[in-house]
Design a protein around this motif. Structure first.
Motif, PDB file in Angstrom:
ATOM      1  N   LEU A  23       0.832  -1.212   0.000  1.00  0.00           N
ATOM      2  CA  LEU A  23       0.000   0.000   0.000  1.00  0.00           C
ATOM      3  C   LEU A  23       0.863   1.258   0.000  1.00  0.00           C
ATOM      4  CD1 LEU A  23      -2.635  -1.210   2.619  1.00  0.00           C
ATOM      5  CD2 LEU A  23      -3.076  -0.798   0.198  1.00  0.00           C
ATOM      6  N   GLN A  24       1.924   1.236   0.786  1.00  0.00           N
ATOM      7  CA  GLN A  24       2.788   2.412   0.903  1.00  0.00           C
ATOM      8  C   GLN A  24       3.445   2.763  -0.425  1.00  0.00           C
ATOM      9  OE1 GLN A  24       6.127   2.087   3.690  1.00  0.00           O
ATOM     10  NE2 GLN A  24       5.568   4.096   4.489  1.00  0.00           N
ATOM     11  N   ARG A  25       3.859   1.749  -1.178  1.00  0.00           N
ATOM     12  CA  ARG A  25       4.494   2.007  -2.474  1.00  0.00           C
ATOM     13  C   ARG A  25       3.533   2.690  -3.444  1.00  0.00           C
ATOM     14  NH1 ARG A  25       6.894  -3.143  -1.517  1.00  0.00           N
ATOM     15  NH2 ARG A  25       5.268  -4.171  -2.762  1.00  0.00           N
ATOM     16  N   ALA A  26       2.249   2.513  -3.250  1.00  0.00           N
ATOM     17  CA  ALA A  26       1.260   3.142  -4.123  1.00  0.00           C
ATOM     18  C   ALA A  26       0.835   4.515  -3.624  1.00  0.00           C
ATOM     19  CB  ALA A  26       0.036   2.236  -4.241  1.00  0.00           C
ATOM     20  N   GLY A  27       1.424   4.971  -2.525  1.00  0.00           N
ATOM     21  CA  GLY A  27       1.096   6.288  -2.005  1.00  0.00           C
ATOM     22  C   GLY A  27      -0.047   6.307  -1.016  1.00  0.00           C
ATOM     23  N   GLY A 117      -0.394   0.660  -7.734  1.00  0.00           N
ATOM     24  CA  GLY A 117      -0.585   1.885  -8.509  1.00  0.00           C
ATOM     25  C   GLY A 117      -1.201   1.615  -9.869  1.00  0.00           C
ATOM     26  N   THR A 118      -0.856   0.476 -10.484  1.00  0.00           N
ATOM     27  CA  THR A 118      -1.437   0.115 -11.774  1.00  0.00           C
ATOM     28  C   THR A 118      -2.940  -0.120 -11.643  1.00  0.00           C
ATOM     29  OG1 THR A 118       0.645  -0.923 -12.457  1.00  0.00           O
ATOM     30  CG2 THR A 118      -1.343  -1.561 -13.660  1.00  0.00           C
ATOM     31  N   VAL A 119      -3.347  -0.768 -10.566  1.00  0.00           N
ATOM     32  CA  VAL A 119      -4.773  -1.023 -10.324  1.00  0.00           C
ATOM     33  C   VAL A 119      -5.509   0.293 -10.077  1.00  0.00           C
ATOM     34  CG1 VAL A 119      -6.434  -2.325  -8.940  1.00  0.00           C
ATOM     35  CG2 VAL A 119      -4.141  -3.249  -9.322  1.00  0.00           C
ATOM     36  N   LEU A 120      -4.904   1.178  -9.308  1.00  0.00           N
ATOM     37  CA  LEU A 120      -5.526   2.477  -9.016  1.00  0.00           C
ATOM     38  C   LEU A 120      -5.674   3.310 -10.285  1.00  0.00           C
ATOM     39  CD1 LEU A 120      -3.640   3.415  -5.715  1.00  0.00           C
ATOM     40  CD2 LEU A 120      -5.876   2.331  -5.947  1.00  0.00           C
ATOM     41  N   ASP A 121      -4.648   3.303 -11.132  1.00  0.00           N
ATOM     42  CA  ASP A 121      -4.704   4.064 -12.384  1.00  0.00           C
ATOM     43  C   ASP A 121      -5.820   3.537 -13.286  1.00  0.00           C
ATOM     44  OD1 ASP A 121      -2.617   5.644 -11.581  1.00  0.00           O
ATOM     45  OD2 ASP A 121      -1.089   4.540 -12.708  1.00  0.00           O
ATOM     46  N   THR A 122      -5.958   2.219 -13.348  1.00  0.00           N
ATOM     47  CA  THR A 122      -7.024   1.621 -14.160  1.00  0.00           C
ATOM     48  C   THR A 122      -8.384   2.025 -13.627  1.00  0.00           C
ATOM     49  OG1 THR A 122      -5.623  -0.278 -14.695  1.00  0.00           O
ATOM     50  CG2 THR A 122      -8.002  -0.562 -14.968  1.00  0.00           C
ATOM     51  N   HIS A 123      -8.527   2.023 -12.317  1.00  0.00           N
ATOM     52  CA  HIS A 123      -9.803   2.401 -11.701  1.00  0.00           C
ATOM     53  C   HIS A 123     -10.147   3.846 -12.020  1.00  0.00           C
ATOM     54  CE1 HIS A 123     -13.052   2.197  -8.762  1.00  0.00           C
ATOM     55  NE2 HIS A 123     -12.638   3.371  -8.306  1.00  0.00           N
ATOM     56  N   ARG A 124      -9.172   4.729 -11.900  1.00  0.00           N
ATOM     57  CA  ARG A 124      -9.426   6.146 -12.181  1.00  0.00           C
ATOM     58  C   ARG A 124      -9.759   6.369 -13.655  1.00  0.00           C
ATOM     59  NH1 ARG A 124      -4.932   7.011  -8.750  1.00  0.00           N
ATOM     60  NH2 ARG A 124      -3.588   7.263 -10.553  1.00  0.00           N
ATOM     61  N   ALA A 125      -9.058   5.643 -14.535  1.00  0.00           N
ATOM     62  CA  ALA A 125      -9.251   5.840 -15.971  1.00  0.00           C
ATOM     63  C   ALA A 125     -10.659   5.469 -16.416  1.00  0.00           C
ATOM     64  CB  ALA A 125      -8.219   5.018 -16.753  1.00  0.00           C
ATOM     65  N   ALA A 129     -17.433   1.398 -10.606  1.00  0.00           N
ATOM     66  CA  ALA A 129     -17.814   1.218  -9.214  1.00  0.00           C
ATOM     67  C   ALA A 129     -16.796   0.357  -8.485  1.00  0.00           C
ATOM     68  CB  ALA A 129     -19.197   0.567  -9.132  1.00  0.00           C
ATOM     69  N   LEU A 130     -16.230  -0.632  -9.203  1.00  0.00           N
ATOM     70  CA  LEU A 130     -15.297  -1.570  -8.591  1.00  0.00           C
ATOM     71  C   LEU A 130     -14.264  -2.018  -9.613  1.00  0.00           C
ATOM     72  CD1 LEU A 130     -16.097  -4.549  -6.273  1.00  0.00           C
ATOM     73  CD2 LEU A 130     -14.790  -4.962  -8.353  1.00  0.00           C
ATOM     74  N   THR A 131     -13.018  -2.051  -9.191  1.00  0.00           N
ATOM     75  CA  THR A 131     -11.941  -2.602 -10.008  1.00  0.00           C
ATOM     76  C   THR A 131     -11.300  -3.729  -9.218  1.00  0.00           C
ATOM     77  OG1 THR A 131     -11.510  -0.466 -11.062  1.00  0.00           O
ATOM     78  CG2 THR A 131      -9.770  -2.113 -11.195  1.00  0.00           C
ATOM     79  N   ALA A 132     -11.181  -4.900  -9.831  1.00  0.00           N
ATOM     80  CA  ALA A 132     -10.646  -6.076  -9.144  1.00  0.00           C
ATOM     81  C   ALA A 132      -9.321  -6.486  -9.762  1.00  0.00           C
ATOM     82  CB  ALA A 132     -11.643  -7.232  -9.226  1.00  0.00           C
ATOM     83  N   LEU A 133      -8.385  -6.871  -8.910  1.00  0.00           N
ATOM     84  CA  LEU A 133      -7.104  -7.394  -9.382  1.00  0.00           C
ATOM     85  C   LEU A 133      -7.241  -8.900  -9.562  1.00  0.00           C
ATOM     86  CD1 LEU A 133      -4.096  -7.282 -10.013  1.00  0.00           C
ATOM     87  CD2 LEU A 133      -3.634  -7.334  -7.554  1.00  0.00           C
TER      88      LEU A 133
END
Length: 223
Positions: A23-27, A117-125, A129-133
């Motif tokens: 989590l920390q690496r993703a900010g 961070g890749t998952v978060l970027d995909t969610h924002r893009a 409602a939900l993005t799953a890894l």
């Protein structure tokens, strides 16, 4: 047993410390851990190794049976949190006066090399409602790395949007999709080779839905 898994020693560190690193690496700086009373003190001690993060440990109520229940319990903290870091900032329709963030829910036994961070970027893009890894299974000849998948995952072929997840064990002969999905998405693919690692990013407004749908117990099964 899940609470015990978070404290399993891996390389002389509690397993949960690797998730805090993740989590920390993703900010991410604000973390809430929902656990049992027996594990709370030990998890707080493990969290002390991450002094730059604000880690709050919540003891699960007796009626908490799944991830949706846990989110309902901690919703006041999610809605009253201080100004969040920029990477996750989001406006919440249920709280027009304040800014809230989308948030991540993850299992206590997750270990992955995929950057959050890749998952978060995909969610924002995509603004979903939900993005799953999910992790694709290795080739069939690599049996050592193969993990048995439990689900059929339905994706929109044009955007890659996650449309539904159905547990293989609960299906008989057919996979039924809601009519609204069939009408909206003309090209879909059904995948049986994706492994859900139980890491989800959710829009903040989902908390309001969970308050209205108190019968929902699990993010995976019912969202």
């Amino acid at each position: 047993e899940a609470q015990k898994a978070a404290l399993l020693p891996v390389g002389n560190r509690a397993l949960i410390s690797y998730q805090l690193d993740f989590l920390q690496r993703a900010g991410v700086t604000d973390v809430i851990v929902v656990t049992s009373a027996a594990a709370a003190a030990l998890i707080e001690r493990a969290a002390e190794q991450h002094p730059t993060m604000r880690v709050s440990v919540e003891v699960a109520a007796e009626d908490v049976m799944g991830t949706a229940d846990a989110l309902r319990q901690i919703q006041p903290k999610l809605c009253a949190s201080p100004a969040p870091p920029a990477p996750l900032r989001r406006s919440s329709p249920c709280a027009p006066v304040h800014s809230y963030t989308d948030f991540c829910v993850m299992s206590c036994d997750l270990l992955t090399e995929v950057p959050l961070g890749t998952v978060l970027d995909t969610h924002r893009a995509h603004g979903g409602a939900l993005t799953a890894l999910m992790v694709q299974q290795p080739p069939a000849d690599d049996q050592k790395k193969k993990v048995k998948t439990e689900d059929f995952v339905v994706l929109d072929e044009d955007t890659g949007a996650l449309l539904m997840v159905a547990q293989k064990a609960e299906l008989e002969e057919t996979l039924d999709m809601r009519r609204t999905l069939v009408e909206k998405y003309q090209r879909v693919s059904v995948r049986g080779d994706l492994h859900d690692v139980h890491c989800y990013v959710l829009a903040h407004w989902v908390l309001g839905l969970l308050q209205a749908k108190t019968e929902f117990r699990s993010i995976k099964a019912e969202l």
